[in-house]
Design a protein around this motif. Structure first.
Motif, PDB file in Angstrom:
ATOM      1  N   TYR A  11     -71.675  -5.880  36.037  1.00  0.00           N
ATOM      2  CA  TYR A  11     -71.692  -6.398  34.882  1.00  0.00           C
ATOM      3  C   TYR A  11     -72.916  -5.745  33.989  1.00  0.00           C
ATOM      4  N   ALA A  12     -74.162  -5.502  34.692  1.00  0.00           N
ATOM      5  CA  ALA A  12     -75.103  -4.952  34.061  1.00  0.00           C
ATOM      6  C   ALA A  12     -74.924  -3.394  33.598  1.00  0.00           C
ATOM      7  N   LEU A  13     -74.240  -2.750  34.554  1.00  0.00           N
ATOM      8  CA  LEU A  13     -73.594  -1.352  34.105  1.00  0.00           C
ATOM      9  C   LEU A  13     -72.842  -1.180  33.016  1.00  0.00           C
ATOM     10  N   ALA A  68     -74.205   5.476  33.607  1.00  0.00           N
ATOM     11  CA  ALA A  68     -73.000   5.252  33.130  1.00  0.00           C
ATOM     12  C   ALA A  68     -72.736   5.640  31.597  1.00  0.00           C
ATOM     13  N   TYR A  69     -73.788   5.120  30.700  1.00  0.00           N
ATOM     14  CA  TYR A  69     -73.857   5.355  29.424  1.00  0.00           C
ATOM     15  C   TYR A  69     -73.894   7.032  29.093  1.00  0.00           C
ATOM     16  N   GLY A  70     -74.693   7.731  30.070  1.00  0.00           N
ATOM     17  CA  GLY A  70     -74.683   9.304  29.800  1.00  0.00           C
ATOM     18  C   GLY A  70     -73.110   9.708  29.631  1.00  0.00           C
ATOM     19  N   GLY A  71     -72.653   9.179  31.022  1.00  0.00           N
ATOM     20  CA  GLY A  71     -71.242   9.706  30.865  1.00  0.00           C
ATOM     21  C   GLY A  71     -70.134   9.195  30.061  1.00  0.00           C
ATOM     22  N   ALA A  72     -70.671   7.944  29.533  1.00  0.00           N
ATOM     23  CA  ALA A  72     -69.636   7.507  28.231  1.00  0.00           C
ATOM     24  C   ALA A  72     -69.871   8.290  26.934  1.00  0.00           C
ATOM     25  N   LEU A  73     -70.940   8.963  26.824  1.00  0.00           N
ATOM     26  CA  LEU A  73     -71.385   9.415  25.575  1.00  0.00           C
ATOM     27  C   LEU A  73     -70.785  10.965  25.589  1.00  0.00           C
ATOM     28  N   VAL A  74     -70.614  11.616  27.035  1.00  0.00           N
ATOM     29  CA  VAL A  74     -69.695  12.815  27.004  1.00  0.00           C
ATOM     30  C   VAL A  74     -68.416  12.420  26.593  1.00  0.00           C
ATOM     31  N   VAL A 104     -63.057   5.001  18.439  1.00  0.00           N
ATOM     32  CA  VAL A 104     -61.570   4.782  18.925  1.00  0.00           C
ATOM     33  C   VAL A 104     -61.694   4.897  20.629  1.00  0.00           C
ATOM     34  N   CYS A 105     -62.402   6.033  20.927  1.00  0.00           N
ATOM     35  CA  CYS A 105     -62.699   6.336  22.235  1.00  0.00           C
ATOM     36  C   CYS A 105     -63.488   5.356  23.010  1.00  0.00           C
ATOM     37  N   GLY A 106     -64.473   5.082  22.097  1.00  0.00           N
ATOM     38  CA  GLY A 106     -65.505   3.848  22.576  1.00  0.00           C
ATOM     39  C   GLY A 106     -64.524   2.513  22.759  1.00  0.00           C
ATOM     40  N   LEU A 107     -63.611   2.471  21.936  1.00  0.00           N
ATOM     41  CA  LEU A 107     -62.745   0.968  22.248  1.00  0.00           C
ATOM     42  C   LEU A 107     -62.223   1.134  23.415  1.00  0.00           C
ATOM     43  N   VAL A 108     -61.243   2.127  23.690  1.00  0.00           N
ATOM     44  CA  VAL A 108     -60.651   2.418  24.867  1.00  0.00           C
ATOM     45  C   VAL A 108     -61.656   2.129  26.117  1.00  0.00           C
ATOM     46  N   LEU A 109     -62.597   2.589  25.997  1.00  0.00           N
ATOM     47  CA  LEU A 109     -63.962   2.599  27.135  1.00  0.00           C
ATOM     48  C   LEU A 109     -63.845   1.176  27.351  1.00  0.00           C
ATOM     49  N   ALA A 110     -64.460   0.557  26.229  1.00  0.00           N
ATOM     50  CA  ALA A 110     -64.799  -1.151  26.283  1.00  0.00           C
ATOM     51  C   ALA A 110     -63.575  -1.920  26.806  1.00  0.00           C
ATOM     52  N   LEU A 111     -62.541  -1.608  26.370  1.00  0.00           N
ATOM     53  CA  LEU A 111     -61.345  -2.393  27.065  1.00  0.00           C
ATOM     54  C   LEU A 111     -60.976  -2.375  28.723  1.00  0.00           C
ATOM     55  N   PHE A 112     -61.478  -1.220  28.949  1.00  0.00           N
ATOM     56  CA  PHE A 112     -61.301  -0.995  30.306  1.00  0.00           C
ATOM     57  C   PHE A 112     -62.258  -1.482  31.386  1.00  0.00           C
TER      58      PHE A 112
END
Length: 429
Positions: A220-222, A355-361, A379-387
């Motif tokens: 959850y924290a991640l 994890a956020y560093g990977g998300a930025l990539v 849009v890419c962030g939304l896909v990641l957020a739903l996952f």
């Protein structure tokens, strides 16, 4: 009341003020403008790399040092490093002076990560008041958020005179936070338990983080680190687009951005009051998932439409942090022994950063999928957020040995009743 109890009670009273002065980041709205006014854009970007590499490298070792040598000493080191960093930023004129400042800034933040909340919890525990931890941690977070909001406004005003003045203000408040920590008392914690050597300690904490009692909160924290940072990272360019859509000139964007940040912090400070009122296991889980869902909704709104109403909605992006952080800390702190508590919280912070560093990539790659780079990244962030939200929903929640739903009349049977620092862990029921 004994002299030691009075000192520990003073710890609890001073802790919110320590956060208030430590978190007065007057430089927040203008730091990159300051870097780029003194250095080239390439050097400014290199400075950011220096910070992120250093804070990642120092995160877990600093937590281990707090477990090994004490909370108070580590927090004194943290405030001292922050004060020195701000002094170097205030007086520096070269890349290497700024790089040294970034090293001290990273060391200051890494040293405080997890150590501050550990000192707060252990002071309460030594007094037998650990049941109040969630509400008092929420109150302390309110001070931190109010400091952030006030510093954003004052920093913007100070920067109108000269950009480097904001670091003078931050240096002053960091020294006040150092003075407050120096008056605090080191909690005793669990006698006879000391941190193992670094390697075994890290392996032990990693095993515990993956265990059934901590797995949900670790993940959850991640996930929340990523979900909270995406709106934060993109709200300024989004706000600029939304204001342009409304016909607002670019000259008004910086002051409106500062006001937006201040309102965000004030709303977050208001929301902290609700964390301490949540007592039942089922409500804890629903609340934490609702906080994550709010972030998904905000990211989705940013990805789907550019509109001032969405920009106004983004004022609520700190509400999730304000409610979830005290709840998660209140769940985790009793399950961790004094000799491992700061190490775990630092490891949790490091995992979130990675994890956020990977998300930025991932977001940078997504930005090339559309003609509008910001839209593509969101849009890419939304896909990641739903996952991430789907993963949290599916991960089993640690209900405890005798879970009590909100339909019953009893208080929650939470982990607080069986602190891991004092008793052996028992299997979940």
């Amino acid at each position: 009341m004994t002299e030691r109890n009075e000192a520990l009670t003073a710890n609890i009273a001073r802790y919110p003020w320590y956060l208030f002065f430590r978190d007065g980041y007057f430089w927040g709205p203008v730091f990159f403008l300051y870097f780029s006014s003194v250095l080239s854009l390439s050097e400014a970007l290199h400075l950011e790399a220096v910070y992120y590499v250093t804070v990642a490298a120092a995160e877990v070792p600093s937590g281990y040092l707090a477990d090994r040598f004490g909370r108070r000493r580590t927090l004194m080191c943290s405030s001292g490093c922050l004060g020195l960093a701000y002094l170097l930023f205030l007086t520096g004129h070269t890349f290497w002076q700024f790089a040294a400042a970034q090293l001290f800034l990273a060391a200051g933040f890494a040293s405080a990560s997890g150590t501050d909340t550990a000192l707060h919890y252990e002071s309460l525990k030594d007094l037998g008041r650990e049941a109040q931890y969630a509400s008092l941690e929420g109150r302390a977070l309110k001070y931190s958020l109010l400091a952030g909001g006030g510093a954003a406004l004052l920093g913007g005003l100070a920067a109108a005179g000269h950009l480097r003045w904001v670091y003078g203000l931050s240096c002053a408040t960091a020294m006040i936070s150092l003075g407050i920590v120096m008056t605090m008392t080191e909690p005793e914690g669990a006698k006879g338990k000391v941190a193992a050597p670094f390697g075994p300690q890290l392996r032990h904490v990693l095993r515990k983080a993956r265990g059934p009692r901590l797995r949900f909160f670790t993940l959850y924290a991640l996930a929340m680190t990523v979900l909270l940072h995406i709106p934060y990272e993109f709200y300024q360019p989004y706000l600029k687009q939304a204001l342009a859509w409304s016909g607002v000139g670019p000259s008004l964007v910086p002051p409106l951005s500062g006001m937006h940040l201040a309102l965000t912090m004030v709303l977050g400070a208001f929301m902290t009051r609700f964390a301490g009122r949540i007592h039942h296991r089922c409500v804890v889980r629903r609340t934490l998932l609702a906080c994550a869902l709010l972030q998904v909704v905000l990211i989705g709104a940013m990805a789907l439409v550019v509109h001032p109403l969405v920009a106004l909605m983004l004022v609520g992006r700190t509400a999730s942090r304000a409610v979830s952080t005290p709840l998660v800390n209140a769940e985790l702190a009793p399950l961790l022994g004094r000799h491992e508590r700061s190490t775990y919280f630092s490891l949790q912070s490091l995992l979130g950063r990675l994890a956020y560093g990977g998300a930025l990539v991932m977001l940078s790659l997504g930005s090339g999928l559309f003609s509008d780079a910001l839209h593509g990244a969101l849009v890419c962030g939304l896909v990641l957020a739903l996952f991430l939200f789907g993963g949290l929903f599916l991960v089993p929640f640690p209900w405890g040995e005798h879970p009590v739903c909100c339909r019953g009349g009893e208080h929650r049977a939470s982990s607080v009743a069986h602190p891991a620092g004092d008793v052996h862990e028992k299997p979940l029921g």
